[in-house]
Design a protein around this motif. Sequence first.
Motif, short mmCIF file in Angstrom:
data_model
loop_
_atom_site.label_atom_id
_atom_site.label_comp_id
_atom_site.label_asym_id
_atom_site.label_seq_id
_atom_site.Cartn_x
_atom_site.Cartn_y
_atom_site.Cartn_z
N TYR A 1 0.80 -1.22 0.00
CA TYR A 1 0.00 0.00 0.00
C TYR A 1 0.83 1.28 0.00
O TYR A 1 0.28 2.37 -0.07
CB TYR A 1 -0.98 0.01 1.18
N VAL A 2 2.16 1.18 0.09
CA VAL A 2 3.03 2.34 -0.09
C VAL A 2 4.25 1.91 -0.90
O VAL A 2 4.56 0.72 -0.99
CB VAL A 2 3.50 2.95 1.26
N ASP A 3 4.91 2.88 -1.49
CA ASP A 3 6.17 2.63 -2.19
C ASP A 3 7.31 2.98 -1.26
O ASP A 3 7.35 4.09 -0.69
CB ASP A 3 6.26 3.47 -3.47
N LEU A 4 8.24 2.03 -1.09
CA LEU A 4 9.37 2.21 -0.18
C LEU A 4 10.65 2.36 -0.98
O LEU A 4 10.85 1.69 -2.00
CB LEU A 4 9.48 1.02 0.77
N THR A 5 11.52 3.24 -0.51
CA THR A 5 12.79 3.44 -1.19
C THR A 5 13.73 2.27 -0.90
O THR A 5 13.43 1.38 -0.11
CB THR A 5 13.46 4.74 -0.70
N LEU A 6 14.88 2.30 -1.56
CA LEU A 6 15.93 1.34 -1.23
C LEU A 6 16.40 1.61 0.21
O LEU A 6 16.33 2.73 0.70
CB LEU A 6 17.11 1.49 -2.19
N THR B 1 18.38 -14.85 14.03
CA THR B 1 17.89 -13.52 13.65
C THR B 1 16.85 -13.67 12.55
O THR B 1 16.87 -14.63 11.78
CB THR B 1 19.03 -12.62 13.16
N TYR B 2 15.95 -12.71 12.47
CA TYR B 2 14.87 -12.75 11.50
C TYR B 2 15.05 -11.57 10.55
O TYR B 2 14.94 -10.41 10.95
CB TYR B 2 13.52 -12.71 12.21
N LYS B 3 15.33 -11.91 9.32
CA LYS B 3 15.77 -10.91 8.35
C LYS B 3 14.63 -9.98 7.92
O LYS B 3 13.51 -10.39 7.75
CB LYS B 3 16.34 -11.60 7.11
N THR B 4 15.00 -8.71 7.75
CA THR B 4 14.13 -7.73 7.09
C THR B 4 14.96 -7.07 5.99
O THR B 4 16.16 -7.33 5.87
CB THR B 4 13.64 -6.65 8.08
N ASP B 5 14.33 -6.23 5.19
CA ASP B 5 15.03 -5.58 4.08
C ASP B 5 15.67 -4.26 4.47
O ASP B 5 16.13 -3.52 3.60
CB ASP B 5 14.07 -5.37 2.90
N GLY B 6 15.69 -3.95 5.75
CA GLY B 6 16.36 -2.74 6.21
C GLY B 6 15.40 -1.59 6.44
O GLY B 6 14.17 -1.75 6.46
N LEU B 7 15.97 -0.40 6.61
CA LEU B 7 15.20 0.82 6.89
C LEU B 7 15.16 1.69 5.64
O LEU B 7 16.17 1.85 4.95
CB LEU B 7 15.82 1.60 8.05
N GLY B 8 13.99 2.25 5.36
CA GLY B 8 13.83 3.12 4.20
C GLY B 8 12.81 4.21 4.46
O GLY B 8 12.35 4.41 5.60
N PHE B 9 12.44 4.92 3.41
CA PHE B 9 11.44 5.97 3.48
C PHE B 9 10.23 5.57 2.64
O PHE B 9 10.37 4.82 1.67
CB PHE B 9 12.01 7.31 3.00
N ALA B 10 9.06 6.05 3.00
CA ALA B 10 7.81 5.63 2.35
C ALA B 10 7.15 6.80 1.64
O ALA B 10 7.18 7.95 2.12
CB ALA B 10 6.86 5.04 3.38
N PHE B 11 6.54 6.48 0.48
CA PHE B 11 5.81 7.46 -0.33
C PHE B 11 4.51 6.82 -0.81
O PHE B 11 4.39 5.59 -0.85
CB PHE B 11 6.65 7.90 -1.54
N PRO B 12 3.54 7.62 -1.18
CA PRO B 12 2.33 7.05 -1.77
C PRO B 12 2.68 6.28 -3.05
O PRO B 12 3.64 6.62 -3.74
CB PRO B 12 1.45 8.27 -2.08
N GLN B 13 1.91 5.26 -3.34
CA GLN B 13 2.18 4.45 -4.53
C GLN B 13 2.09 5.33 -5.78
O GLN B 13 1.18 6.11 -5.95
CB GLN B 13 1.19 3.30 -4.62
N GLY B 14 3.09 5.13 -6.65
CA GLY B 14 3.15 5.90 -7.89
C GLY B 14 3.90 7.20 -7.78
O GLY B 14 4.03 7.91 -8.78
#
Length: 861
Positions: free
Chosen positions: A486-491, A701-714
Amino acid sequence: MSIQNIFGTSFLDLFSTDHLYYIRGAALELINKEEVNAIIGPQRSSQARVVMDIGQKAQLPIISYSATSPSLSTTQNPFFVRTALDDGSQAKAIAAMVHTYGWHEVVLLYEDTEFGSGLIPYLTDEFQQFDIRVSSRFSISPNSANLTMLKMLNKVMAMQTRVIVVHMTSSLGAKLLLLAKEANMISEGYAWIITDGLSSLLDPMGAKVIGSMQGVLGIRPYIPQSKSLENFKRRWNRRIPSSSAKLNIYGYWAYESVWALAKSVEMVRHESSGVTRQSYRRNASQIPEIRVSTIGRMIRNKLVKTKFRGLSGEFSLVRGQLQSSVFEIINVVDKMEKVIGYWSLENGLSPELGKPVKATYSTSLYHELKPPIWPGNTKAKPRGWTTPVGGKKLKIVVPVKPGFDTYLKVKHDHYTNEFSVTGFSYDVFLEALALLPFAVPHEPIPYFIGSNTSSGTYDELLYDVKLQKYDAAVGDITILANRSQYVDLTLPYLHSHVSMVVKIKDDGRKNMWIFLKPLSWDLWLTTGVAFIYTGFVVWVLEHRINNEFRGSAQQQVGTVFWFSFSILVFAHREKILNNLSRFVLIIWIFVVLILTQSYTASLASMLTVQRLQPVVVDVNELKKNGDFVGYETGSFVKDLLVKQLHFDESKLRNYGTAEEFNEALSKGRQNDGVSAIFGAQHCVELFLAKYCDKYMTAGPTYKTDGLGFAFPQGSPLVAYLSRAILSVTENKSKMDALEQKYFSQQKACPIDVERTTVSSDGLGFYSFGGLFIVTGVASLCSLIIYFTQFVQSHWNTVHAVLDISVWSKISELVKRFDDQSPYPVPARDVNVGNSTSQSVEAWDDAGNEGADTVTRSRSNL
């Protein structure tokens, strides 16, 4: 049939008016009264659209050398023939030019006519190929007043984008550029690009207009120089000396159109030129009647196949329109047009014609074109954006929580009622924004998490971004698959995972039995058995020939144990006489050496290095015991514990600060606390940095893709910001500076400890299994060889003398084994006065003991 009847007597006058009603009527009059079989001259795209429909019904070619709008389809209207370039053919060249200079956003200004709007979809599509965004587009009516145009220019000036593409006719474009010059918009920092509708007609605009276009870039069709072109120019200047009628590309195309039509007419002249009358009633109020040409189709078919070398180059129609070949890029400098490069479909952009440049569309190689002069008479390339004067600011939501504010900290100024944001995450965001090719003005808005009942969670914050209540979310936001729905996340700008934090066991160095820990119990047991076994083997091999291994049964048992263990410190005093014994001891000493060195190293490590052991190492143990576990308030860890690790939700407790984590873990499950805390890596590291002497991580440990910033989709900012984040994270000096700024104090642990979990079982049997196998096999082989020789030397004698059972024979062999060897061996020295006597017992060949003893004496000198 005269050529005049074919062309129409007044085709030039037909399109001198802009009123479409009169144009339609005049075209019908030419067809019905003059009985023409071809019409040349719709100069505007709007005019062509009206006439081409009539030509379709009358089945005669409508030829235009200046109606360039791509919306006029020659395939859908086969009787419409365009002897000019489609405006859409320049879209690729314009997009390549914008991309080559490294610009990522443009503003489109276009005429609100068929000609102006027709190019916009093609330009937009080509810009998307290069990831160039059209930030805004403005349409301008040809009849717009100066005040209206100035208001539009003020809107453009208030925006951050400084790359402006203009697509207009020469009359409206000249007026716009003069106003832009007066508004100081053709100045340093701006980049102006004009399409061929303007750049092909610079001369008629006049010196004043051209003077206002200093630094403007333009694109127009390339006209190769030729003798026929030079001759035509001389003849034109002799006959029409007026400076207002200078030749341009449209004049060349008009000339070639007449030639092409004349050639086509000559090819069909021998055919019938009659015209049949046919009624065509579409709407009685509009077109009551129209004639249908009998040779119009033949003329059209010959026309589209006509090829020749014209004034503007090769004349060749494909699908009813002229095909593009090469465009030239011009730069207006000092009221002159300077060619700085070329574009072709085959070679892309190049500084010289016919010399393709590799990596044509590389953003870093804008020197593929000759260096232009930019607005403001500067050679510095405009960056394409600036901070807008009064533009809209992005609403950036930032999570505010009571603890772990190293990553994000928000302060409220009660006097100005503004919020200031600091922290590692926000600094990374600012560094990334600084690398964007455009400005992103923003306003931070706090979002409280976990501090009170009205606060929300990270997921709720991101859902508000989805609903576009905010333009972006910046903070320690973990990148998860379900959030990307529901959101677009950066690298990621920081890698992370979920860890379990537990209490540390008491220091093992305080254990009085620590000396037993270097070796596991099975290795202790195996080593003891190996010692006894090796001592027994040596005793067997030395018993018959060595007095050191003889005596009473109690003494011999003691010798076995003493000898094997004395080898451990190389303190044995017994002499070894049998070569097989020596072979066994060589192997055994090697084993003892490795064991002692390994034991010493392991014990030294245990005594000198503090090895931290977790109280709990397994998640299943927590669930089995029904222990309470904690997690950070508002984080995604709760869902991980419930949905993936299958904890009972009633056993979960949330905490917001490192102090609350410490208090809960210190109490433990016995005192209304928790046995473990689960948290994201960036929070766990900050917590352990403060309490590293009491807690440690344990378990998987339980892997995640790290920390990023979120924007509305598109959101188009995601791609730009992701690329910028990569540049920031790859800049080691920049990241080191940020980490030093925020984490230098937190990472200072009060004691130096090894924080890895080490097994308390010590060295195991498996590590030394090969050694025990080697020494065991060597000892066993020596015993087999010894007993084989012994049995062979005594079996025949026993068998010949005693005619008894096998068991009795074996018993006899055992008795003989216990007897001393028949070979003379050195005995213990016996001191008698000043003499030393050595006793040697003699044995006969049958193995019987002799009756005499030979005594040898040596005098002490």
